[in-house]
Design an enzyme around this catalytic site. Structure first.
Site, PDB file in Angstrom:
ATOM      1  N   HIS A  50      -3.560  -5.197   0.110  1.00 37.83           N
ATOM      2  CA  HIS A  50      -3.089  -5.727   1.393  1.00 37.83           C
ATOM      3  C   HIS A  50      -3.190  -7.249   1.388  1.00 37.83           C
ATOM      4  O   HIS A  50      -4.177  -7.816   1.866  1.00 37.83           O
ATOM      5  CB  HIS A  50      -3.923  -5.157   2.542  1.00 37.83           C
ATOM      6  CG  HIS A  50      -3.700  -3.706   2.808  1.00 37.83           C
ATOM      7  ND1 HIS A  50      -2.793  -3.249   3.747  1.00 37.83           N
ATOM      8  CD2 HIS A  50      -4.247  -2.598   2.246  1.00 37.83           C
ATOM      9  CE1 HIS A  50      -2.809  -1.923   3.757  1.00 37.83           C
ATOM     10  NE2 HIS A  50      -3.683  -1.506   2.854  1.00 37.83           N
TER      11      HIS A  50
ATOM     12  N   CYS B 119       0.836  -1.201   0.000  1.00 38.69           N
ATOM     13  CA  CYS B 119       0.000   0.000   0.000  1.00 38.69           C
ATOM     14  C   CYS B 119       0.876   1.258   0.000  1.00 38.69           C
ATOM     15  O   CYS B 119       1.513   1.560  -0.993  1.00 38.69           O
ATOM     16  CB  CYS B 119      -0.973  -0.034   1.177  1.00 38.69           C
ATOM     17  SG  CYS B 119      -2.335   1.155   1.029  1.00 38.69           S
TER      18      CYS B 119
ATOM     19  N   GLU C 244      -1.867  -9.383   3.217  1.00 38.98           N
ATOM     20  CA  GLU C 244      -1.851  -9.992   4.555  1.00 38.98           C
ATOM     21  C   GLU C 244      -3.242 -10.352   5.042  1.00 38.98           C
ATOM     22  O   GLU C 244      -3.400 -11.274   5.861  1.00 38.98           O
ATOM     23  CB  GLU C 244      -1.168  -9.065   5.564  1.00 38.98           C
ATOM     24  CG  GLU C 244      -1.858  -7.750   5.831  1.00 38.98           C
ATOM     25  CD  GLU C 244      -1.427  -6.618   4.925  1.00 38.98           C
ATOM     26  OE1 GLU C 244      -1.678  -5.445   5.263  1.00 38.98           O
ATOM     27  OE2 GLU C 244      -0.834  -6.907   3.858  1.00 38.98           O
TER      28      GLU C 244
END
Length: 586
Positions: A526, A399, A528
């Site tokens: 993102h 990001c 994750e």
């Protein structure tokens, strides 16, 4: 539908979310379909506008919901995809009830906490519990509900009253209450104290709920005499008192619960059609936990961010790195570095902090710059990115991390010294990162580009594409207001910074890779948030592979981690050394 309510006592932050997730994991391992709901008693509509220091990271769901980080635990443990309505807040409930009142749904009645707010809570829970969260799109059979905060908090009273009523509506065989409490052990005496738990259970009963299981959290394993004392004074059977002490990894928690007979208890208490024996899924968790504790080789990653004082601010990032490290049989050493300490101003004000921060950065095997907002600390992040690029240190920017990698490249490789993001300098003459007006109408909450979006690969020759299994596109979760300026991308590509992925329209740049570098990668999304213990996120896995010198071998093998695609226990003839070369010579 069966409902399991998880409440907390004494203090907050003792692991209700992990325990609720672990209970869900155990029930899922028994072949049941499980969903989860988190109730947060704050008046905010959602977690989107929180400072990370308030409640930790903001977790983003597929539908764009900005929610509490505990929903991330549920998704990782249960391997499910939740929705924004799986996170209930006081603000959402009151907004829902007030909107109904404005529409005249209450026919002129006085709108009150009881029954209107409590009814709204019950209705919300029953409706959301039926929403499919697995890939097979079948209706869940069990809903695990975590009530945030502690029993006795004034903010949580309407929810406690709602569930007091709900237990009778759902019937006893369909409703179970698990109370999580702290058993402190003062250093002065070394004795484990049960009085806080007794008082907490008494307060819970006074509000109309009675615990079916009492889960006692402690720093060290609890003695049997303490268990018997809690059983006697809290009026429950000894087998209804469960002990969870601090363990080396959260993967061990479902195993501790299973070892204390929780499957047998749920089978009897909720009339569940399950076997007493753990399934293959729980056996995989056991093997994974055992493997985690046996790891010897270490991989160090420097996380350069601005919220490093509280690890929960980067909870999903840590978990994604941990999943990837475990997949390649390494223990993760995550070093948090405050990006402001890498800046020249810190060298003047506090040279010790400055040199300590740079020492940690230089000794790391890989560097990660995660997402964030605001100008504070950005110069330090740019310094770290520049060091990773010039020293050919494995790097992943997520990001804001990707945006700053573009800014750094523009300044130092394209010689655009004033290059910047319009977030930090609206008047810059070289706006390499610009805002997206359609996602910024004025209000702060819910105005970003949020949720799962498709990213299409532009080229076959891409490390990220190979890591993603050579797919034509990927779908990952986004949370941003700014993007790389698409009108300037050709300048970067001419100098070797390739934009290998973009959105479906081809306008938004979503992935970068630097030529002639072991692993210099940035992603606008993102990844994750989609990482799972048994399915690590490809960009994070690539960082760990590059940091351990095994990325090329992994790519040459066709991106296969081991003979087994899921976590198998490593036997003598299946050692990590046989599956991965120790290093790659340059």
């Amino acid at each position: 539908m069966k409902y399991i309510l998880v409440t907390g006592g004494v203090i907050s932050g003792i692991g209700k979310g992990i325990i609720a997730s672990s209970i869900g994991t155990i029930l899922k391992s028994c072949g049941l379909r499980v969903t989860a709901i988190k109730i947060d008693p704050y008046i905010n509509i959602d977690a989107g506008t929180f400072s990370p220091y308030e409640h930790g990271e903001v977790f983003v769901l597929n539908d764009g919901g900005e929610v509490d980080l505990d929903l991330g635990n549920y998704e990782r443990f249960l391997d499910i995809n939740l929705y924004k309505d799986n996170n209930i807040t006081t603000g959402k409930i009151y907004q829902h009830v007030i909107n109904k009142e404005r529409h005249g749904d209450y026919l002129g009645k006085t709108v009150q906490v009881v029954p209107h707010i409590t009814d709204a809570v019950q209705e919300w829970v029953m409706n959301q519990a039926k929403v499919p969260v697995d890939d097979d799109r079948k209706e869940p059979q069990i809903c695990v509900i975590e009530l945030g905060g502690t029993i006795g908090d004034i903010e949580g009273m309407p929810f406690v009253e709602a569930f007091r009523q709900f237990q009778f509506k759902a019937k006893r065989e369909n409703f179970c209450n698990i109370h999580v409490s702290l058993v402190p052990q003062p250093n002065a005496t070394g004795e484990q104290k049960t009085k806080p738990t007794q008082n907490s259970v008494r307060a819970l009963r006074g509000l109309g709920l009675s615990p079916d299981l009492i889960v006692c959290r402690s720093a060290k394993p609890i003695e049997m005499a303490v268990k018997e004392k809690i059983s006697m004074f809290c009026h429950v059977e000894p087998e209804q008192v469960i002990f969870i002490h601090d363990v080396s990894s959260t993967y061990r928690v479902p195993i501790l619960l299973e070892e204390q007979g929780i499957i047998k208890y749920f089978k009897q208490r909720l009339n569940l059609p399950i076997d007493d024996q753990p399934s293959d899924l729980l056996m995989k968790w056991k093997k994974m936990a055992d493997r985690y504790e046996r790891l010897l080789k270490v991989c160090s990653i420097a996380l350069v961010g601005k919220y490093t004082k509280l690890s929960d601010c980067y909870a999903s990032v840590f978990k994604a790195l941990e999943h990837s490290a475990l997949a390649i049989n390494h223990k993760l050493d995550l070093m948090y570095i405050d990006s402001t300490e890498l800046e020249r101003s810190t060298e003047v004000e506090n040279s010790v902090k400055y040199h300590q921060a740079w020492h940690k950065l230089c000794k790391a095997d890989g560097i990660l710059v995660p997402g964030g907002f605001g100008i504070r600390g950005t110069e330090g992040k740019l310094q770290a990115i520049s060091w990773a690029r010039t020293k050919k240190k494995p790097f992943l920017g997520v990001c804001l991390g990707m945006q700053l990698a573009v800014v750094e490249f523009a300044r130092n490789c394209l010689n655009w010294k004033d290059a910047n993001s319009t977030e930090f300098d609206p008047d810059t003459k070289s706006p390499v990162v610009i805002d997206m007006p359609e996602h910024n109408p004025g209000d702060m909450g819910g105005t970003m580009r949020l949720g799962k979006r498709r990213t299409v690969f532009k080229t076959q020759n891409s490390i990220l594409r190979k890591l993603y299994g050579d797919e034509m596109f990927v779908e990952e979760r986004h949370r941003h207001r700014y993007e790389v300026n698409p009108e300037l991308t050709h300048c970067f590509e001419e100098k070797g910074l390739k934009f290998v992925g973009h959105d479906t329209e081809g306008n938004r740049m979503e992935m970068i890779e630097l030529e002639n570098h072991p692993y210099f990668v940035g992603v606008q999304f993102h990844p994750e948030f989609s990482s799972r213990p048994m399915k690590p996120s490809p960009p994070y896995l690539g960082l760990l592979l590059a940091a351990t010198g095994t990325l090329n071998a992994y790519l040459q093998r066709g991106c296969k981690l081991s003979p087994s695609e899921s976590y198998s226990d490593l036997s003598d003839d299946s050692s990590p050394e046989k599956e991965f070369p120790k290093s790659e010579t340059s």
